[in-house]
Design an enzyme around this catalytic site. Structure first.
Site, PDB file in Angstrom:
ATOM      1  N   ASP A 147      20.599  47.568  57.755  1.00 39.73           N
ATOM      2  CA  ASP A 147      19.321  46.785  57.497  1.00 39.73           C
ATOM      3  C   ASP A 147      18.880  46.845  55.953  1.00 39.73           C
ATOM      4  OD1 ASP A 147      16.746  45.112  58.135  1.00 39.73           O
ATOM      5  OD2 ASP A 147      15.317  47.113  58.983  1.00 39.73           O
ATOM      6  N   CYS A 201      26.395  26.026  65.530  1.00 36.94           N
ATOM      7  CA  CYS A 201      24.804  25.535  65.782  1.00 36.94           C
ATOM      8  C   CYS A 201      25.074  24.104  66.130  1.00 36.94           C
ATOM      9  CB  CYS A 201      24.447  25.461  64.532  1.00 36.94           C
ATOM     10  SG  CYS A 201      23.605  27.476  63.929  1.00 36.94           S
ATOM     11  N   CYS A 204      22.455  20.856  67.025  1.00 37.59           N
ATOM     12  CA  CYS A 204      20.966  21.891  67.504  1.00 37.59           C
ATOM     13  C   CYS A 204      20.006  22.980  66.209  1.00 37.59           C
ATOM     14  CB  CYS A 204      21.169  23.487  68.267  1.00 37.59           C
ATOM     15  SG  CYS A 204      20.610  24.914  68.978  1.00 37.59           S
ATOM     16  N   CYS A 207      15.510  26.131  66.620  1.00 36.03           N
ATOM     17  CA  CYS A 207      15.156  27.736  66.198  1.00 36.03           C
ATOM     18  C   CYS A 207      14.258  26.756  65.413  1.00 36.03           C
ATOM     19  CB  CYS A 207      15.851  28.292  65.627  1.00 36.03           C
ATOM     20  SG  CYS A 207      17.249  27.802  64.538  1.00 36.03           S
ATOM     21  N   CYS A 211       9.424  27.547  66.031  1.00 35.74           N
ATOM     22  CA  CYS A 211       8.891  28.210  65.322  1.00 35.74           C
ATOM     23  C   CYS A 211       7.596  27.976  65.021  1.00 35.74           C
ATOM     24  CB  CYS A 211       9.862  28.126  64.188  1.00 35.74           C
ATOM     25  SG  CYS A 211       9.275  29.676  62.688  1.00 35.74           S
ATOM     26  N   CYS A 227       6.797  33.794  58.195  1.00 36.11           N
ATOM     27  CA  CYS A 227       7.352  34.193  59.023  1.00 36.11           C
ATOM     28  C   CYS A 227       6.509  35.634  59.451  1.00 36.11           C
ATOM     29  CB  CYS A 227       8.821  35.007  58.753  1.00 36.11           C
ATOM     30  SG  CYS A 227       9.795  35.756  59.731  1.00 36.11           S
ATOM     31  N   CYS A 254       8.531  38.544  65.919  1.00 33.60           N
ATOM     32  CA  CYS A 254       8.732  37.803  66.667  1.00 33.60           C
ATOM     33  C   CYS A 254      10.125  37.524  66.549  1.00 33.60           C
ATOM     34  CB  CYS A 254       8.487  36.932  65.268  1.00 33.60           C
ATOM     35  SG  CYS A 254       8.250  34.673  66.376  1.00 33.60           S
ATOM     36  N   CYS A 257      12.294  31.890  67.600  1.00 29.74           N
ATOM     37  CA  CYS A 257      14.113  31.546  66.900  1.00 29.74           C
ATOM     38  C   CYS A 257      15.354  32.067  67.747  1.00 29.74           C
ATOM     39  CB  CYS A 257      13.936  31.541  65.410  1.00 29.74           C
ATOM     40  SG  CYS A 257      14.157  33.170  65.003  1.00 29.74           S
ATOM     41  N   CYS A 261      17.392  30.019  70.857  1.00 28.21           N
ATOM     42  CA  CYS A 261      18.760  29.947  70.753  1.00 28.21           C
ATOM     43  C   CYS A 261      19.643  29.870  72.492  1.00 28.21           C
ATOM     44  CB  CYS A 261      19.122  30.559  69.854  1.00 28.21           C
ATOM     45  SG  CYS A 261      21.161  30.603  69.633  1.00 28.21           S
TER      46      CYS A 261
HETATM   47  S1  SF4 Z   1      19.454  27.862  67.950  1.00 25.48           S
HETATM   48 FE1  SF4 Z   1      20.131  28.390  67.624  1.00 25.48          FE
HETATM   49  S2  SF4 Z   1      22.503  27.104  67.274  1.00 25.48           S
HETATM   50 FE2  SF4 Z   1      20.712  26.071  67.446  1.00 25.48          FE
HETATM   51  S3  SF4 Z   1      20.020  25.841  65.174  1.00 25.48           S
HETATM   52 FE3  SF4 Z   1      18.941  27.802  65.480  1.00 25.48          FE
HETATM   53  S4  SF4 Z   1      20.917  29.270  65.510  1.00 25.48           S
HETATM   54 FE4  SF4 Z   1      21.385  27.476  65.700  1.00 25.48          FE
HETATM   55  S1  SF4 Z   2      10.235  35.888  63.770  1.00 23.08           S
HETATM   56 FE1  SF4 Z   2       9.273  33.572  64.549  1.00 23.08          FE
HETATM   57  S2  SF4 Z   2       8.441  33.163  62.719  1.00 23.08           S
HETATM   58 FE2  SF4 Z   2      10.057  33.845  61.967  1.00 23.08          FE
HETATM   59  S3  SF4 Z   2      11.550  32.203  61.927  1.00 23.08           S
HETATM   60 FE3  SF4 Z   2      11.685  33.420  63.420  1.00 23.08          FE
HETATM   61  S4  SF4 Z   2      10.371  32.011  65.604  1.00 23.08           S
HETATM   62 FE4  SF4 Z   2       9.731  31.963  62.920  1.00 23.08          FE
END
Ligand code: SF4
Ligand code: SF4
Length: 360
Positions: A147, A201, A204, A207, A211, A227, A254, A257, A261
């Site tokens: 990280d 993906c 889909c 996410c 958000c 974010c 958070c 997302c 998924c």
């Molecule tokens: S929710 Fe997961 S599978 Fe769907 S677009 Fe986002 S990252 Fe890709």
């Molecule tokens: S962490 Fe939360 S605020 Fe950030 S991109 Fe994912 S869903 Fe959105």
């Protein structure tokens, strides 16, 4: 120094995988150092200002996309994945998280941050991997990261088959979802590279749709300034007023997302006790956490990644969540607790308290 050495690459890789598994990693890959195809995206992301006040993201310039410039002599990057769902996470853990997010008086802390500070866990274990490798091949040049701002972790992970880069910009895997940490060892050994995996993906867009702050401005494109993870952890200053309501009760990070998924039905529990939840971080109320003075905050978050944000940002985040609880019609002492804290607060906190208490 080790460019010319003869290596039995496949055997070394098999050994590495065995050692890595014993250290709690679930996957190992090897990438070469050509991230040229990611450079344009990085430059574009920075020039849009999507990194917000994370100046350290820009500070290393293109060294981020050029591992051999960041650590001279680097030939390969060993990438590692460590799953972090707590060992006791029950079936249907996503539903439990959604329920918590729907209870405005409770505090939602990102799942990865409820246990031990992952930086420490990964760094130590990656270093032990490097040491084991040195026992076999002799001393070699290397540097361990996890990280870390100068490293394009997701790109390296994708390049080496740890997963593909999802539309939410995190790495994900068909058999492991995305609830994992990434770590890297930059090495000057000519190890064999491992191939990328196919992306899944498809059509889909869960996410992007879920958000709360529309931070994923397009597939594969995150505006960090919107974010909640960035706002509650990295951002040092007032939370933009227009984003406060959308934060709900999320006080540290958070997961939305990732919760939505579909591939996270395959997310794996950690092999280590380190990421077991340190209560009360999995069940606290906002009021309970608001009651922590700085000394208690430091004591309770010892060895946790949360400690890194400091008591001031912690209180700022809590004030926003408490304001959202009041807006949701909950009180139960929240308004009184906020009022009682006004006196002696910093300007930053006082402004967030005023917002929280403002008539709705
Ligand atoms: S929710 Fe997961 S599978 Fe769907 S677009 Fe986002 S990252 Fe890709
Ligand atoms: S962490 Fe939360 S605020 Fe950030 S991109 Fe994912 S869903 Fe959105």
């Amino acid at each position: 120094m080790s460019v010319d050495r003869e290596l039995d690459g496949p055997t070394l890789l098999a050994q590495l995988r065995g050692w890595a598994e014993a250290e709690g990693f679930s996957q190992i890959g090897v990438a070469d150092v050509d991230l040229g195809s990611a450079e344009a995206g990085l430059v574009d992301w920075l020039s849009n200002g999507f990194h917000g006040s994370m100046d350290y993201m820009a500070a290393h310039g293109l060294k981020r996309a050029r591992p051999a410039e960041l650590v001279p002599g680097t030939l390969r990057v060993i990438t590692a994945r460590m799953d972090y769902l707590p060992r006791a996470a029950p079936e249907g853990w996503q539903a439990i998280e959604w329920q918590r997010l729907a209870r405005p008086g409770e505090a939602a802390v990102s799942i990865y941050a409820r246990g031990r500070d992952y930086h420490k866990v990964l760094r130590q274990r990656l270093q032990r991997l490097a040491d084991r490798l040195a026992e076999v091949v002799g001393p070699f040049g290397h540097r361990v990261f996890t990280d870390s701002a100068p490293v394009m972790e997701v790109e390296l992970a994708a390049k080496s088959g740890i997963g593909w880069r999802g539309k939410h910009t995190l790495a994900l895997h068909r058999e492991g979802g995305s609830m994992f940490f990434l770590g890297e060892i930059y090495v000057d050994l000519p190890l064999p590279v491992t191939p990328p995996v196919e992306a899944h993906c498809g059509s889909c867009s869960a996410c992007l749709d879920i958000c709360p702050t529309q931070a994923i401005v397009a597939p594969y494109r995150l505006d960090a300034r919107r974010c909640i993870s960035y706002l509650t952890i990295e951002h040092d200053g007032p939370i933009p007023v227009e984003l406060r309501a959308a934060m709900g009760n999320r006080i540290y990070g958070c997961d939305d997302c990732q919760l939505d998924c579909p591939w996270n039905k395959y997310a794996r529990r950690s092999a280590l006790p380190d990421f077991d939840v340190r209560e009360p971080l999995g069940s606290a109320t906002l009021l309970e956490l608001w009651g922590w003075d700085e000394a208690e905050f430091l004591r309770r978050t010892e060895g946790s990644a949360i400690r890194r944000i400091g008591h001031a940002r912690w209180r700022r985040n809590l004030a926003v969540a408490m304001g959202n609880a009041l807006r949701a019609g909950l009180d139960g002492g929240i308004a009184q607790a906020l009022r009682a804290a006004r006196e002696g607060s910093s300007d930053l906190l006082r402004e967030h308290i005023a917002w929280a208490l403002a008539p709705r």
